[in-house]
Design a protein around this motif. Structure first.
Motif, PDB file in Angstrom:
ATOM      1  N   ASN A  89      15.213  -9.505 -48.896  1.00 37.34           N
ATOM      2  CA  ASN A  89      14.431 -10.695 -48.520  1.00 37.34           C
ATOM      3  C   ASN A  89      15.393 -11.738 -47.960  1.00 37.34           C
ATOM      4  N   TYR A  90      15.006 -12.335 -46.844  1.00 41.25           N
ATOM      5  CA  TYR A  90      15.798 -13.442 -46.307  1.00 41.25           C
ATOM      6  C   TYR A  90      15.193 -14.711 -46.894  1.00 41.25           C
ATOM      7  N   SER A  91      15.720 -15.133 -48.054  1.00 40.13           N
ATOM      8  CA  SER A  91      15.076 -16.256 -48.755  1.00 40.13           C
ATOM      9  C   SER A  91      16.095 -17.231 -49.328  1.00 40.13           C
ATOM     10  N   ALA A  92      15.679 -18.477 -49.434  1.00 40.36           N
ATOM     11  CA  ALA A  92      16.511 -19.553 -49.972  1.00 40.36           C
ATOM     12  C   ALA A  92      16.273 -19.674 -51.475  1.00 40.36           C
ATOM     13  N   HIS A  93      17.235 -20.253 -52.171  1.00 38.80           N
ATOM     14  CA  HIS A  93      17.131 -20.408 -53.628  1.00 38.80           C
ATOM     15  C   HIS A  93      16.776 -21.855 -53.953  1.00 38.80           C
ATOM     16  N   MET A  94      15.768 -22.010 -54.806  1.00 36.72           N
ATOM     17  CA  MET A  94      15.256 -23.353 -55.121  1.00 36.72           C
ATOM     18  C   MET A  94      15.692 -23.794 -56.521  1.00 36.72           C
ATOM     19  N   TYR A  95      16.160 -25.033 -56.597  1.00 40.20           N
ATOM     20  CA  TYR A  95      16.585 -25.602 -57.889  1.00 40.20           C
ATOM     21  C   TYR A  95      15.827 -26.909 -58.094  1.00 40.20           C
ATOM     22  N   LEU A  96      15.300 -27.098 -59.304  1.00 43.26           N
ATOM     23  CA  LEU A  96      14.520 -28.304 -59.596  1.00 43.26           C
ATOM     24  C   LEU A  96      15.146 -29.055 -60.764  1.00 43.26           C
ATOM     25  N   GLU A  97      15.251 -30.368 -60.610  1.00 45.01           N
ATOM     26  CA  GLU A  97      15.776 -31.199 -61.706  1.00 45.01           C
ATOM     27  C   GLU A  97      14.701 -31.350 -62.775  1.00 45.01           C
ATOM     28  N   MET A  98      15.054 -31.029 -64.010  1.00 41.35           N
ATOM     29  CA  MET A  98      14.090 -31.122 -65.116  1.00 41.35           C
ATOM     30  C   MET A  98      14.762 -31.686 -66.358  1.00 41.35           C
ATOM     31  N   ALA A  99      13.949 -32.300 -67.209  1.00 47.63           N
ATOM     32  CA  ALA A  99      14.423 -32.768 -68.516  1.00 47.63           C
ATOM     33  C   ALA A  99      13.252 -32.717 -69.486  1.00 47.63           C
ATOM     34  N   LEU A 100      13.513 -32.189 -70.692  1.00 55.70           N
ATOM     35  CA  LEU A 100      12.471 -32.122 -71.727  1.00 55.70           C
ATOM     36  C   LEU A 100      12.716 -33.255 -72.712  1.00 55.70           C
ATOM     37  N   ASN A 101      11.779 -34.188 -72.770  1.00 55.61           N
ATOM     38  CA  ASN A 101      11.955 -35.379 -73.613  1.00 55.61           C
ATOM     39  C   ASN A 101      10.978 -35.376 -74.777  1.00 55.61           C
ATOM     40  N   ALA A 102      11.522 -35.619 -75.992  1.00 51.27           N
ATOM     41  CA  ALA A 102      10.654 -35.878 -77.133  1.00 51.27           C
ATOM     42  C   ALA A 102      10.223 -37.347 -77.031  1.00 51.27           C
ATOM     43  N   GLU A 103       9.386 -37.799 -77.981  1.00 51.89           N
ATOM     44  CA  GLU A 103       8.916 -39.189 -77.940  1.00 51.89           C
ATOM     45  C   GLU A 103      10.107 -40.155 -77.937  1.00 51.89           C
ATOM     46  N   ASP A 104      10.039 -41.179 -77.091  1.00 51.15           N
ATOM     47  CA  ASP A 104      11.065 -42.234 -76.983  1.00 51.15           C
ATOM     48  C   ASP A 104      12.424 -41.713 -76.517  1.00 51.15           C
ATOM     49  N   GLU A 105      12.478 -40.511 -75.960  1.00 51.70           N
ATOM     50  CA  GLU A 105      13.738 -39.984 -75.423  1.00 51.70           C
ATOM     51  C   GLU A 105      13.725 -40.063 -73.903  1.00 51.70           C
ATOM     52  N   ASP A 106      14.895 -40.148 -73.301  1.00 51.36           N
ATOM     53  CA  ASP A 106      15.005 -40.085 -71.838  1.00 51.36           C
ATOM     54  C   ASP A 106      16.277 -39.305 -71.493  1.00 51.36           C
ATOM     55  N   ASN A 107      16.183 -37.989 -71.638  1.00 55.65           N
ATOM     56  CA  ASN A 107      17.346 -37.132 -71.417  1.00 55.65           C
ATOM     57  C   ASN A 107      17.700 -37.053 -69.938  1.00 55.65           C
ATOM     58  N   GLU A 108      18.944 -36.684 -69.691  1.00 54.90           N
ATOM     59  CA  GLU A 108      19.411 -36.545 -68.306  1.00 54.90           C
ATOM     60  C   GLU A 108      18.780 -35.319 -67.658  1.00 54.90           C
ATOM     61  N   LEU A 109      18.481 -35.455 -66.367  1.00 56.21           N
ATOM     62  CA  LEU A 109      17.888 -34.324 -65.637  1.00 56.21           C
ATOM     63  C   LEU A 109      18.944 -33.254 -65.391  1.00 56.21           C
ATOM     64  N   GLU A 110      18.558 -31.981 -65.563  1.00 60.98           N
ATOM     65  CA  GLU A 110      19.469 -30.877 -65.261  1.00 60.98           C
ATOM     66  C   GLU A 110      18.836 -29.961 -64.214  1.00 60.98           C
ATOM     67  N   GLU A 111      19.672 -29.391 -63.358  1.00 64.26           N
ATOM     68  CA  GLU A 111      19.169 -28.510 -62.295  1.00 64.26           C
ATOM     69  C   GLU A 111      18.876 -27.127 -62.850  1.00 64.26           C
ATOM     70  N   VAL A 112      17.632 -26.667 -62.616  1.00 64.33           N
ATOM     71  CA  VAL A 112      17.221 -25.343 -63.113  1.00 64.33           C
ATOM     72  C   VAL A 112      16.743 -24.507 -61.930  1.00 64.33           C
ATOM     73  N   TYR A 113      17.163 -23.253 -61.883  1.00 64.33           N
ATOM     74  CA  TYR A 113      16.750 -22.332 -60.809  1.00 64.33           C
ATOM     75  C   TYR A 113      15.294 -21.932 -61.040  1.00 64.33           C
TER      76      TYR A 113
END
Length: 516
Positions: A89-113
């Motif tokens: 396949n001639y295809s590009a790889h996609m990465y999305l910034e995500m962060a899982l936050n519990a209540e009152d948390e604001d974690n740093e975004l990490e790049e996930v494939y």
């Protein structure tokens, strides 16, 4: 042709390629639309057995140009020729910034494939973009090849342009002969990939009944128009009649419908007389919502029926106008305008629309079709992530985003559609094996336009050459047999314009002091 005309043709092709419409549309999809889809998707929210809540926050998407992972784990840049020869396949790889936050948390975004996206040749994310003829030859490519197609499992696939009736626009149709006095007004309302077909029909009832009936998704059968207008906020008889028309003849038709609809709503007339204006409005609106609630949630308790009726009206009636509660009155005015236009067709004061007129058509090119595909694939990915995270919570394990994302969900969804041609919405043959019989055959295939109408029906008018196709559609290039006139080709110097941003147009109109 004079010399000046040839100069004009040359300058046109210096500016535009024959497959520009596909490449520009795909670039817009990659650069803007993917991020928009991710931004408007509802965030995943979870709750563990102790009541602790978690929310998944998403950021920017990053797309890396095509590369392949070899057997020894190394990564190497892949060019289209290699993808063809090795059945890759001639295809590009996609990465999305995500962060899982519990209540009152604001974690740093990490790049996930999150998966792979098939790359259109010569687009912004293709290695061939911007290469000189010598560099193309060095990489095994033909400098005369225009791109505009995909490579999936080593085979070249072209996504053909689909023709459809213009969305979010009222189309008036006459049914049968004018003497039969039957007509229809149809709007295909589209919002974020969801299509809602709203159909308002005028026909004489056999016995005592209403003339004007409307149908829209998730409501079984047809609903009297008057009842729907009441539910939308045009509650009193006077409001309904004046919103629709000033013409006395039309007002009499609406008055007859109001009378019959009131009987269907089983209104308490004595109670109505004693009420104040505001109480009457509320009583009529509630009665109309209850009537629709009985249709959409028959057999359920009263509160649920009312809630479901409001939800269906907000979400599935003219969704392009908005799905918020406060848009109801605007939707009622829109339907009132639509009703007046329909009555004018019935009385011969307005001509019905010609569905084959090219003003009433829109062409959906690669970017639009890929947007539909990505939206469904991304929704599948978010559902799968939600399931994986819930399973981790139930097993009392530590939550991890990278473990929750199964990248093959997105990859397989998109790859399968392009490889087979079976698109979302039940359409088949959207992507086809690229015709390589000859160079002209390839160019012709990349400029093909396909109508969604069924091949087994005659559809004489749809197959005819319409005068408005002049300069847009080639009059000669169409197959013989069942596809005749339904499969067309763009004229050589036809260029497809992209849609404009609504907000920009609204801002310009407001500056011109146009009344809201």
């Amino acid at each position: 042709m004079t010399e000046n005309n040839w100069d004009l043709v040359d300058s046109f092709f210096d500016e535009y390629d024959l497959v520009d419409h596909h490449i520009k549309s795909y670039n817009d999809f990659v650069n803007n639309r993917i991020q928009n889809i991710i931004d408007i998707t509802e965030p995943i929210s979870l709750e563990d057995e102790n009541g602790k809540k978690y929310t998944l926050k998403t950021g920017k998407v990053h797309i890396k140009k095509p590369f392949t992972k070899e057997a020894d784990g190394s990564e190497s840049t892949i060019y289209p020729t290699e993808a063809r020869l090795r059945n890759l396949n001639y295809s590009a790889h996609m990465y999305l910034e995500m962060a899982l936050n519990a209540e009152d948390e604001d974690n740093e975004l990490e790049e996930v494939y999150i998966g792979e996206l098939p790359v259109m040749l010569k687009s912004d994310i293709c290695h061939l973009n911007g290469l000189t003829d010598e560099e193309l030859v060095d990489n095994g490519e033909d400098p005369q090849d225009l791109g505009g197609y995909f490579i999936v499992n080593g085979s070249e696939r072209a996504v053909v342009t689909m023709e459809e009736i213009a969305p979010n626009k009222i189309i008036l149709e006459r049914i049968g002969e004018p003497e039969e006095r039957r007509a229809k007004a149809i709007v295909t309302s589209i919002k974020s990939g969801f299509r809602a077909r709203i159909s308002l029909e005028y026909k004489k009832p056999r016995k005592k009944g209403v003339f004007l009936r409307i149908s829209f998704p998730y409501v079984p059968g047809e609903v009297p128009l008057v009842i729907l207008l009441r539910a939308l906020g045009l509650a009193t008889d006077e409001e309904i009649i004046t919103a629709i028309t000033d013409d006395f003849n039309y007002q009499m038709i609406i008055a007859d419908d109001i009378q019959v609809s009131n009987e269907a709503l089983k209104l308490d007339q004595e109670k109505l007389v004693e009420m104040s204006q505001e109480e009457r409005r509320e009583y009529l609106q509630t009665a109309a919502i209850k009537y629709i609630g009985n249709r959409v949630a028959k057999g359920m308790n009263e509160d649920y029926r009312e809630k479901r009726a409001r939800d269906v009206i907000n979400r599935y009636l003219l969704p392009h106008m908005g799905i918020e509660e406060d848009r109801c009155r605007d939707k009622a005015i829109y339907l009132a305008e639509m009703t007046e236009m329909l009555l004018q067709v019935i009385h011969g004061e307005r001509e019905p629309h010609d569905k084959d007129h090219y003003t009433n058509k829109r062409l959906r090119v690669s970017g639009d079709l890929m947007e539909d595909l990505f939206r469904v694939a991304y929704t599948s990915l978010t559902r799968d992530m939600s399931y994986q995270l819930e399973r981790t919570l139930s097993r009392h394990k530590e939550l991890s985003i990278s473990h929750a994302v199964r990248s093959d969900v997105l990859t397989e969804n998109i790859k399968h559609a392009i490889a087979t041609g079976n698109w979302v919405g039940g359409r088949a043959g959207v992507s086809q094996l690229l015709d390589r019989t000859s160079y002209m055959g390839t160019l012709s295939h990349l400029r093909r336009v396909v109508s969604p109408l069924t091949r087994s029906q005659p559809h004489f008018e749809a197959r005819d050459l319409h005068p408005t196709q002049f300069g847009k559609i080639c009059p000669n290039e169409t197959p013989e047999g069942p596809n005749c006139g339904l499969v067309k080709n763009l004229a050589l110097m036809c260029n497809i314009s992209e849609g404009s941003d609504e907000k920009e147009i609204k801002d310009v109109i407001e500056k011109m002091n146009v009344l809201d």
